[in-house]
Scaffold this motif. Structure first.
Motif, PDB file in Angstrom:
ATOM      1  N   LEU A 118      57.849 -15.208 -32.080  1.00 43.31           N
ATOM      2  CA  LEU A 118      59.541 -15.676 -31.759  1.00 43.31           C
ATOM      3  C   LEU A 118      60.335 -14.581 -31.881  1.00 43.31           C
ATOM      4  O   LEU A 118      61.133 -14.246 -30.957  1.00 43.31           O
ATOM      5  CB  LEU A 118      59.825 -17.047 -32.300  1.00 43.31           C
ATOM      6  N   VAL A 119      60.144 -13.812 -32.939  1.00 41.61           N
ATOM      7  CA  VAL A 119      61.170 -12.669 -33.134  1.00 41.61           C
ATOM      8  C   VAL A 119      60.833 -11.657 -32.259  1.00 41.61           C
ATOM      9  O   VAL A 119      61.799 -11.014 -31.821  1.00 41.61           O
ATOM     10  CB  VAL A 119      60.838 -12.182 -34.475  1.00 41.61           C
ATOM     11  N   GLY A 120      59.733 -11.533 -31.605  1.00 46.64           N
ATOM     12  CA  GLY A 120      59.315 -10.573 -30.774  1.00 46.64           C
ATOM     13  C   GLY A 120      59.803 -10.984 -29.405  1.00 46.64           C
ATOM     14  O   GLY A 120      60.367  -9.836 -28.822  1.00 46.64           O
ATOM     15  N   VAL A 121      59.976 -12.065 -29.074  1.00 45.33           N
ATOM     16  CA  VAL A 121      60.299 -12.549 -27.857  1.00 45.33           C
ATOM     17  C   VAL A 121      61.948 -12.291 -27.665  1.00 45.33           C
ATOM     18  O   VAL A 121      62.703 -11.803 -26.900  1.00 45.33           O
ATOM     19  CB  VAL A 121      60.134 -13.961 -27.348  1.00 45.33           C
ATOM     20  N   ARG A 125      65.400  -8.625 -25.852  1.00 42.13           N
ATOM     21  CA  ARG A 125      66.706  -8.672 -25.150  1.00 42.13           C
ATOM     22  C   ARG A 125      67.722  -8.399 -26.512  1.00 42.13           C
ATOM     23  O   ARG A 125      68.938  -7.772 -26.124  1.00 42.13           O
ATOM     24  CB  ARG A 125      67.190  -9.935 -24.590  1.00 42.13           C
ATOM     25  N   ARG A 126      67.233  -8.581 -27.571  1.00 40.77           N
ATOM     26  CA  ARG A 126      68.400  -8.515 -28.849  1.00 40.77           C
ATOM     27  C   ARG A 126      67.732  -7.724 -29.848  1.00 40.77           C
ATOM     28  O   ARG A 126      67.308  -8.420 -30.796  1.00 40.77           O
ATOM     29  CB  ARG A 126      68.794  -9.950 -29.075  1.00 40.77           C
ATOM     30  N   PRO A 127      67.475  -6.672 -29.499  1.00 47.55           N
ATOM     31  CA  PRO A 127      66.869  -5.718 -30.612  1.00 47.55           C
ATOM     32  C   PRO A 127      67.389  -5.868 -32.185  1.00 47.55           C
ATOM     33  O   PRO A 127      66.754  -6.023 -33.024  1.00 47.55           O
ATOM     34  CB  PRO A 127      67.024  -4.282 -30.263  1.00 47.55           C
ATOM     35  N   ARG A 128      68.727  -5.860 -32.217  1.00 46.91           N
ATOM     36  CA  ARG A 128      69.227  -5.900 -33.432  1.00 46.91           C
ATOM     37  C   ARG A 128      68.783  -7.277 -34.072  1.00 46.91           C
ATOM     38  O   ARG A 128      68.752  -7.203 -35.421  1.00 46.91           O
ATOM     39  CB  ARG A 128      70.842  -5.937 -33.381  1.00 46.91           C
ATOM     40  N   LEU A 129      68.741  -8.310 -33.580  1.00 46.95           N
ATOM     41  CA  LEU A 129      68.484  -9.578 -34.013  1.00 46.95           C
ATOM     42  C   LEU A 129      66.954  -9.614 -34.725  1.00 46.95           C
ATOM     43  O   LEU A 129      66.597 -10.093 -35.646  1.00 46.95           O
ATOM     44  CB  LEU A 129      68.606 -10.820 -32.955  1.00 46.95           C
ATOM     45  N   GLY A 130      66.212  -8.892 -33.651  1.00 48.42           N
ATOM     46  CA  GLY A 130      64.858  -8.682 -34.129  1.00 48.42           C
ATOM     47  C   GLY A 130      64.642  -8.147 -35.419  1.00 48.42           C
ATOM     48  O   GLY A 130      63.849  -8.398 -36.196  1.00 48.42           O
ATOM     49  N   THR A 131      65.387  -6.892 -35.362  1.00 46.16           N
ATOM     50  CA  THR A 131      65.506  -6.018 -36.797  1.00 46.16           C
ATOM     51  C   THR A 131      65.858  -6.956 -37.872  1.00 46.16           C
ATOM     52  O   THR A 131      65.188  -6.795 -38.987  1.00 46.16           O
ATOM     53  CB  THR A 131      66.385  -4.722 -36.737  1.00 46.16           C
ATOM     54  N   LEU A 132      66.865  -7.911 -37.602  1.00 45.74           N
ATOM     55  CA  LEU A 132      67.513  -8.450 -38.838  1.00 45.74           C
ATOM     56  C   LEU A 132      66.254  -9.380 -39.282  1.00 45.74           C
ATOM     57  O   LEU A 132      66.229  -9.699 -40.491  1.00 45.74           O
ATOM     58  CB  LEU A 132      68.680  -9.256 -38.133  1.00 45.74           C
ATOM     59  N   ALA A 133      65.777 -10.031 -38.291  1.00 44.46           N
ATOM     60  CA  ALA A 133      64.560 -11.155 -38.709  1.00 44.46           C
ATOM     61  C   ALA A 133      63.492 -10.386 -39.527  1.00 44.46           C
ATOM     62  O   ALA A 133      62.982 -11.198 -40.349  1.00 44.46           O
ATOM     63  CB  ALA A 133      64.242 -11.550 -37.220  1.00 44.46           C
ATOM     64  N   VAL A 135      63.689  -7.645 -41.252  1.00 45.24           N
ATOM     65  CA  VAL A 135      64.301  -7.198 -42.664  1.00 45.24           C
ATOM     66  C   VAL A 135      64.268  -8.545 -43.436  1.00 45.24           C
ATOM     67  O   VAL A 135      63.849  -8.695 -44.486  1.00 45.24           O
ATOM     68  CB  VAL A 135      65.637  -6.710 -42.484  1.00 45.24           C
ATOM     69  N   ALA A 136      64.709  -9.623 -42.827  1.00 45.07           N
ATOM     70  CA  ALA A 136      64.885 -11.071 -43.564  1.00 45.07           C
ATOM     71  C   ALA A 136      63.383 -11.414 -44.106  1.00 45.07           C
ATOM     72  O   ALA A 136      63.301 -11.723 -45.330  1.00 45.07           O
ATOM     73  CB  ALA A 136      65.623 -12.025 -42.794  1.00 45.07           C
ATOM     74  N   LEU A 137      62.481 -11.388 -43.317  1.00 47.46           N
ATOM     75  CA  LEU A 137      61.152 -11.810 -43.747  1.00 47.46           C
ATOM     76  C   LEU A 137      60.725 -10.844 -44.817  1.00 47.46           C
ATOM     77  O   LEU A 137      60.217 -11.317 -45.732  1.00 47.46           O
ATOM     78  CB  LEU A 137      60.281 -11.766 -42.665  1.00 47.46           C
ATOM     79  N   GLY A 138      60.862  -9.550 -44.501  1.00 40.26           N
ATOM     80  CA  GLY A 138      60.433  -8.592 -45.675  1.00 40.26           C
ATOM     81  C   GLY A 138      61.261  -8.836 -47.188  1.00 40.26           C
ATOM     82  O   GLY A 138      60.677  -8.789 -48.018  1.00 40.26           O
ATOM     83  N   ALA A 139      62.303  -9.176 -46.948  1.00 44.75           N
ATOM     84  CA  ALA A 139      63.322  -9.695 -48.083  1.00 44.75           C
ATOM     85  C   ALA A 139      62.551 -10.787 -48.625  1.00 44.75           C
ATOM     86  O   ALA A 139      62.516 -10.748 -50.154  1.00 44.75           O
ATOM     87  CB  ALA A 139      64.552  -9.890 -47.525  1.00 44.75           C
ATOM     88  N   VAL A 140      61.996 -11.915 -47.996  1.00 42.82           N
ATOM     89  CA  VAL A 140      61.261 -13.117 -48.810  1.00 42.82           C
ATOM     90  C   VAL A 140      60.226 -12.579 -49.253  1.00 42.82           C
ATOM     91  O   VAL A 140      60.090 -13.103 -50.462  1.00 42.82           O
ATOM     92  CB  VAL A 140      61.193 -14.097 -47.358  1.00 42.82           C
ATOM     93  N   LEU A 161      58.653  -1.671 -47.983  1.00 39.71           N
ATOM     94  CA  LEU A 161      58.371  -0.730 -47.100  1.00 39.71           C
ATOM     95  C   LEU A 161      57.439  -1.205 -45.801  1.00 39.71           C
ATOM     96  O   LEU A 161      57.626  -0.490 -44.814  1.00 39.71           O
ATOM     97  CB  LEU A 161      57.497   0.425 -47.999  1.00 39.71           C
ATOM     98  N   GLY A 162      56.886  -2.172 -46.285  1.00 43.32           N
ATOM     99  CA  GLY A 162      56.096  -2.905 -44.915  1.00 43.32           C
ATOM    100  C   GLY A 162      57.065  -3.229 -43.846  1.00 43.32           C
ATOM    101  O   GLY A 162      56.754  -3.081 -42.650  1.00 43.32           O
ATOM    102  N   ALA A 163      58.156  -3.921 -44.387  1.00 44.24           N
ATOM    103  CA  ALA A 163      59.172  -4.422 -43.361  1.00 44.24           C
ATOM    104  C   ALA A 163      59.827  -3.243 -42.605  1.00 44.24           C
ATOM    105  O   ALA A 163      60.048  -3.236 -41.383  1.00 44.24           O
ATOM    106  CB  ALA A 163      60.195  -5.331 -44.052  1.00 44.24           C
ATOM    107  N   ALA A 164      59.910  -2.103 -43.234  1.00 44.44           N
ATOM    108  CA  ALA A 164      60.521  -0.830 -42.660  1.00 44.44           C
ATOM    109  C   ALA A 164      59.495  -0.397 -41.497  1.00 44.44           C
ATOM    110  O   ALA A 164      59.818  -0.164 -40.218  1.00 44.44           O
ATOM    111  CB  ALA A 164      60.869   0.325 -43.578  1.00 44.44           C
ATOM    112  N   ALA A 165      58.247  -0.431 -41.689  1.00 46.73           N
ATOM    113  CA  ALA A 165      57.182   0.009 -40.776  1.00 46.73           C
ATOM    114  C   ALA A 165      57.261  -1.084 -39.839  1.00 46.73           C
ATOM    115  O   ALA A 165      57.396  -0.587 -38.636  1.00 46.73           O
ATOM    116  CB  ALA A 165      56.054   0.145 -41.378  1.00 46.73           C
ATOM    117  N   GLY A 166      57.512  -2.368 -40.001  1.00 49.08           N
ATOM    118  CA  GLY A 166      57.666  -3.380 -38.790  1.00 49.08           C
ATOM    119  C   GLY A 166      58.860  -3.174 -38.054  1.00 49.08           C
ATOM    120  O   GLY A 166      58.744  -3.325 -36.718  1.00 49.08           O
ATOM    121  N   VAL A 167      60.103  -2.728 -38.651  1.00 45.70           N
ATOM    122  CA  VAL A 167      61.168  -2.522 -37.787  1.00 45.70           C
ATOM    123  C   VAL A 167      60.911  -1.479 -36.877  1.00 45.70           C
ATOM    124  O   VAL A 167      61.301  -1.615 -35.534  1.00 45.70           O
ATOM    125  CB  VAL A 167      62.341  -2.156 -38.773  1.00 45.70           C
TER     126      VAL A 167
END
Ligand SMILES: Nc1nc2c(c(=O)[nH]1)N[C@H]1C(S)=C(S)[C@@H](COP(=O)(O)O)O[C@H]1N2
Ligand SMILES: [Mo]
Length: 550
Positions: A118-121, A125-133, A135-140, A161-167
């Motif tokens: 879902l985040v990928g989809v 169109r909304r790259p910033r929302l994707g990044t935010l999502a 980062v949020a999962l990484g924070a959890v 750091l995993g989330a950074a790579a994911g972003v």
């Protein structure tokens, strides 16, 4: 993917590119945001899943190099287990039994995959929302890792750091997942080359991210194994001979019935129940038991001191309060350890103390009546199980074993702390989740042969099973056929009052459908037939088996 694409193609045509483009400034952008093409959605979903895989891979690699329990999936799994309401946990144990952790892992991976898709989809169109999502999962994951009972200072790093790579990965893949301008709708026919180039660059990026995810994940598993941790230390442990050996296993302890559960449970098949998503990795070299609270003298005990003590060996049958009538959450082993009363004697409990709260390295706690740890029973700080160091899943390097009490109030694995206290002041893990603060084992018995639903030849049928009433002892077992009179079964030899006891019964079976029932007696009389569930202090009722005699 092939399959997924097929499913998508079966969807009824909803928002085709043929719908007329709305007019006005910005309208095109609005239409595209609301209506990405189907192929674009699938590419976006793939980008999300791959970015998540890279996040987990990088995190796994860092966790493997530092501390396996800080890997986000493990940490979130652990946190989830602790936050799960008690009833759901009971359901999980009832449905999945000892496979509840595997079920949780599979569930967690599926949920994460769907979220990531879902985040990928969205990110297309909304790259910033994707990044935010991401980062949020990484924070959890980071918060879950940092709040574990045995979390080190580096615990949140793998997830972050995993989330950074994911972003980064999502930032690279998501834009390429977008259909290039002018290729949506029928107009794409005019520029056949553009879509192809774009698809190739997306596929190339996807391969790179997927490859990196696989390499880092495997590297992490390899690094964790190479570091060895407790498993390597365990291989080097040489257990001392006991100062006091266990009684010899009487040959007549096994009932003469084919197919009954073995009297001694092999370590490999011993049931396992705990709240640890990943088995805690406790290095004996750094292990120390702290005994404190209502004591005259705080005591600390190291692994070397423990092994140098006079250890005793004892047969003890362990049972779980979650065991249902006829269930198999019970096992019998020969334990080697230091009597807990020896350590408590050094600490000298103060008057008024009535409970010992034991804590494991991963934060689980159990409340054990002080009396059960100071009387003459074989309550042990165990280091050995059936002649081996404790298997990691059963508490390596040190656990408690207390005859007569359910595991949840006594058998703390990976134990590191004993606080002498009072029931009125402190409560333990499961008590806080609705279970009783005390858990003496209830007398129980089960029929193991024949099995429920079996078809048997008429004549003499060997019936057999196991009964237990730890620390009181089994004094008799009776079998009832079709609501007839209770008939005495033959007891197999007793190992000790702290272990289960097998029984057998020769049944003269006539053709027809029959119901067999069993009940055991302890010195206080026969076990109750009242059917009660496991919550809050253990199930009761007679075990029944329906069979057909042909
Ligand atoms: N650290 C820790 N110890 C624990 C538990 C746990 O969740 N964590 N579960 C207890 C319960 S409920 C039982 S029945 C026994 C099971 O021990 P086993 O897994 O070695 O059979 O361990 C007890 N010790
Ligand atoms: Mo248990």
């Amino acid at each position: 993917m092939v399959h997924a694409r097929g499913v998508a193609d079966d969807l009824p045509e909803r928002r085709g590119p043929a719908s007329p483009p709305p007019a006005g400034p910005g309208a095109d952008r609005g239409r595209r945001a609301a209506d990405p093409s189907r192929a674009e959605r699938w590419r976006g979903a793939l980008a999300g899943v791959l970015a998540a895989a890279l996040t987990l891979g990088v995190a796994q690699l860092l966790a493997g190099l530092t501390d396996a329990s800080s890997a986000p999936l493990s940490a979130v799994g652990d946190a989830f287990i602790d936050l799960t309401p008690a009833w759901l946990k009971d359901v999980a144990i009832a449905v999945f039994g000892v496979h509840d952790k595997t079920a949780l892992l599979v569930g967690a991976v599926l949920v994460l995959a769907v979220l990531a898709a879902l985040v990928g989809v969205v990110a297309v169109r909304r790259p910033r929302l994707g990044t935010l999502a991401v980062v949020a999962l990484g924070a959890v994951g980071a918060v879950a890792a940092a709040t574990r009972a045995d979390a080190g200072p580096l615990a949140p790093l793998p997830a972050l750091l995993g989330a950074a790579a994911g972003v980064v990965a999502l930032g690279r893949l998501a834009p390429r997942a977008a259909a290039p301008a002018g290729t949506t709708g029928r107009t794409s026919a005019g520029r056949p080359g553009a879509g192809g180039v774009d698809r190739r660059s997306f596929l190339g990026g996807a391969l790179v991210v997927g490859g990196l995810a696989a390499i880092t994940a495997l590297g992490g598993v390899g690094a964790g194994a190479a570091r060895g941790g407790a498993a390597a230390a365990r291989a080097l442990v040489r257990l001392p001979a006991p100062a006091q050996a266990a009684v010899a296993l009487p040959p007549e302890a096994a009932a003469p019935v084919d197919g009954v559960v073995p009297v001694v449970t092999p370590n490999e098949t011993f049931y396992r129940i705990d709240t640890a998503f990943v088995v805690p990795d406790v290095d004996p070299a750094g292990w120390e038991l702290r005994v404190h609270g209502l004591v005259e003298q705080e005591v600390r005990l190291t692994w070397d001191e423990l092994l140098a003590s006079e250890l005793v060996e004892a047969w003890v049958t362990l049972t779980c309060v979650s065991n249902t009538v006829g269930g198999d959450l019970a096992g019998n082993a020969r334990w080697l350890g230091l009597p807990v009363r020896e350590v408590l004697a050094r600490a000298r409990p103060l008057p008024g103390a009535d409970m010992v709260l034991s804590t494991s390295s991963d934060g689980f706690t159990a409340s054990t009546p002080l009396e059960a740890l100071t009387d003459d029973r074989d309550a042990l700080l165990a280091v050995g199980m059936n002649g081996e160091p404790l298997p990691p899943a059963h508490g390596f390097p040190v656990r408690m074993v207390v005859p007569g009490l359910y595991g949840y109030v006594s058998a703390t694995k990976w134990v590191v702390d004993l606080e002498v206290t009072r029931f009125a002041e402190r409560s333990a893990y499961w008590t806080q989740r609705g279970w009783s603060e005390r858990g003496p084992v209830k007398t129980a018995s089960r029929i193991e042969v024949p099995r429920q639903g079996a078809t048997l030849p008429a004549g003499t049928v060997a019936v057999g099973g196991t009964a237990w009433a730890q620390h009181r002892g089994i004094t008799g077992v009776e079998v009832q056929v079709d609501d007839g009179p209770w008939q005495p079964a033959t007891l197999a030899g007793e190992i000790s009052v702290d272990t289960w006891r097998q029984w057998s019964f020769a049944w003269h079976a006539a053709p027809g459908d029959h119901l067999l029932r069993v009940r055991a007696s302890d010195p206080d009389g026969p076990q109750t037939g009242d059917r009660v569930g496991a919550v809050p202090d253990g199930a009761t009722g007679w075990h029944e088996v329906a069979v057909r005699v042909a």
